[in-house]
Design an enzyme around this catalytic site. Structure first.
Site, PDB file in Angstrom:
ATOM      1  N   SER A 190       0.837  -1.197   0.000  1.00 51.10           N
ATOM      2  CA  SER A 190       0.000   0.000   0.000  1.00 51.10           C
ATOM      3  C   SER A 190       0.878   1.255   0.000  1.00 51.10           C
ATOM      4  O   SER A 190       1.696   1.429  -0.895  1.00 51.10           O
ATOM      5  CB  SER A 190      -0.963  -0.046   1.191  1.00 51.10           C
ATOM      6  OG  SER A 190      -1.988   0.915   1.044  1.00 51.10           O
ATOM      7  N   GLU A 306      -9.296  -5.098  -4.489  1.00 55.07           N
ATOM      8  CA  GLU A 306      -8.634  -4.179  -3.562  1.00 55.07           C
ATOM      9  C   GLU A 306      -9.623  -3.297  -2.793  1.00 55.07           C
ATOM     10  O   GLU A 306      -9.594  -3.209  -1.564  1.00 55.07           O
ATOM     11  CB  GLU A 306      -7.660  -3.274  -4.329  1.00 55.07           C
ATOM     12  CG  GLU A 306      -6.498  -3.976  -4.988  1.00 55.07           C
ATOM     13  CD  GLU A 306      -5.296  -4.132  -4.068  1.00 55.07           C
ATOM     14  OE1 GLU A 306      -5.390  -3.771  -2.884  1.00 55.07           O
ATOM     15  OE2 GLU A 306      -4.263  -4.636  -4.546  1.00 55.07           O
ATOM     16  N   HIS A 378      -7.898  -5.457  -0.420  1.00 54.45           N
ATOM     17  CA  HIS A 378      -6.650  -4.789  -0.062  1.00 54.45           C
ATOM     18  C   HIS A 378      -6.193  -5.277   1.310  1.00 54.45           C
ATOM     19  O   HIS A 378      -7.002  -5.419   2.230  1.00 54.45           O
ATOM     20  CB  HIS A 378      -6.914  -3.275  -0.022  1.00 54.45           C
ATOM     21  CG  HIS A 378      -5.703  -2.427   0.148  1.00 54.45           C
ATOM     22  ND1 HIS A 378      -4.771  -2.253  -0.846  1.00 54.45           N
ATOM     23  CD2 HIS A 378      -5.282  -1.668   1.191  1.00 54.45           C
ATOM     24  CE1 HIS A 378      -3.828  -1.426  -0.431  1.00 54.45           C
ATOM     25  NE2 HIS A 378      -4.109  -1.066   0.808  1.00 54.45           N
TER      26      HIS A 378
END
Length: 435
Positions: A190, A306, A378
């Site tokens: 990330s 995600e 995610h």
């Protein structure tokens, strides 16, 4: 089980580390110091360092205000502005190896406002034990303290400079822990992946690392942020540089509200600024990444859904979803925003890298198809890379699937960090090869 300690004579000082089963942990080692809103200064050698306790995280809330998260990334970890620390996790038998071990430097995510290198969710014990690598976990300044200050250009990118200072520490010291300073891979997820991508084109990083792993890098949020940055800087001008940490965090909330003019970009409004040291101007980044391509092999990964991670906290999105019947409307929304933030920009990054002579592979961590709202969302790769009891009460828990999928993903990371080996064969039910 932590049973005893071991002293390690390193250039930084004599480090007292803990023996934890099959790994040694030397934690909370200061790599630099920094005054508020100032660049880090590398820590000089000292006589003795007690590395038996985790280092603090940068000051932050126990939730991520950008995503409305309720998942506590820190657990019981303390926070402090004096947070420029690294932790080294190595196999206990490093001294018995005929050659130095590969080094993986972990840069945590959290939208540049949350997380810490020593957070339990990033425990590298299993990765180190299985893959015979050394992991160095980096903690750096976040939010206003690390990436904006009072809006002055010299207050930009301080967190990135912290990471560069940590990489210099690795070069000076990792050989004492059994690591190979000529075989260093930086890896992040990330915002941590976003940082790794920008370290590739930052000044003063030559020879500090040799490979790059980018997991779920939100590269689609870079660029086109000038109005948002201007609005944030206007609010940040009001910050008293001598304010308390609580007041700084309160001001950070105000800055974030101003950032909402940026739409999707507000999801990671704190972060790197182009044209401020050590980064080139935005107009020069394509050329900079092209020039860097031959220097770094790149492994890029993302998850199939995600945005489901963030959509789960929006009530309207949740109402669209039935845990037993997939909602076409919701899945279309998740797919569209995932593409805008992650997929298209990552493909452009990869294509430029390969066309410029770089080696790399893109991987997709696929849906299990079990109807779970957070399936392949995610951060869904984190429990596979860093397994532990901390995940069992989390919405990201993979359950029994982790026992099969985890070793596969960790092996891919371990082989890449060791030799640059890039996966060419998909893993059924876990990974598709995209390029």
């Amino acid at each position: 089980m932590i049973s005893d300690s071991r002293d390690i004579d390193a250039p930084c000082g004599r480090v007292r580390a803990s023996v934890d089963g099959t790994v040694i942990r030397a934690r909370g080692i200061r790599y630099a110091r920094a005054r508020r809103f100032a660049r880090p200064i590398d820590e000089p050698p000292v006589d003795v360092i007690d590395g038996r306790e985790p280092g603090p995280g940068s000051p932050q809330y126990r939730r991520d205000p950008n995503a409305g998260m309720t998942f506590d990334q820190l657990g019981g970890l303390s926070t402090s502005e004096d947070c420029l620390r690294v932790s080294v996790t190595a196999p206990t038998d490093t001294v018995e190896h005929d050659s130095a071990l590969p080094v993986l430097v972990w840069i945590h995510g959290g939208a540049y406002v949350a997380g810490a290198g020593d957070a339990e969710i990033y425990d590298p014990h299993t990765l180190v034990e299985e893959q015979d690598v050394i992991v160095v976990s980096v903690t750096y300044r976040l939010g206003v303290l690390g990436f904006l200050g009072t809006g002055k250009p010299e207050h930009s990118n301080l967190g990135l400079l912290d990471q560069i200072s940590a990489l210099r520490w690795v070069q000076r010291n990792i050989a004492a822990f059994g690591g190979d300073p000529s075989n260093v891979t930086i890896a992040g997820q990330s915002a941590g992946a976003d940082a790794c991508a920008h370290l590739m084109i930052a000044e003063a990083t030559d020879d500090l690392f040799h490979r790059v792993i980018l997991a779920s890098a939100p590269l689609g949020l870079a660029g086109g942020t000038e109005p948002m940055n201007w609005a944030m800087a206007k609010v940040a001008e009001k910050i008293d540089p001598a304010a308390s940490v609580d007041d700084i965090l309160a001001a950070q909330d105000e800055v974030h509200r101003a950032a909402l003019v940026g739409g999707l970009h507000a999801g990671m409004c704190f972060g790197v600024h182009y044209g401020a040291y050590p980064l080139p101007a935005k107009s020069d980044t394509d050329a900079a990444w092209s020039q860097a391509a031959r220097r770094y092999d790149v492994l890029m990964t993302r998850t199939e859904r995600e945005i489901a991670f963030f959509a789960g906290f929006v009530p309207a999105f949740r109402r669209l979803h039935d845990r037993h019947l997939t909602s076409p409307m919701l899945e279309s929304l998740i797919s569209g925003i995932t593409s805008a933030v992650y997929t298209r920009a990552a493909k452009a990054f990869y294509d430029r890298h390969r066309m410029s002579g770089g080696q790399g592979t893109r991987l997709l961590i696929v849906s299990r198809g079990d109807g779970s709202f957070f399936d392949a969302a995610h951060s869904g790769d984190l429990p596979l890379l860093f397994p532990g009891d901390v995940w069992h009460d989390s919405f990201l828990d993979y359950g029994g699937t982790a026992q099969i999928a985890g070793p596969e993903l960790r092996t891919i990371w371990g082989r890449f960090a060791t030799s640059g080996a890039l996966p060419r064969v998909p893993v059924p039910g876990l990974i598709d090869i995209l390029g």
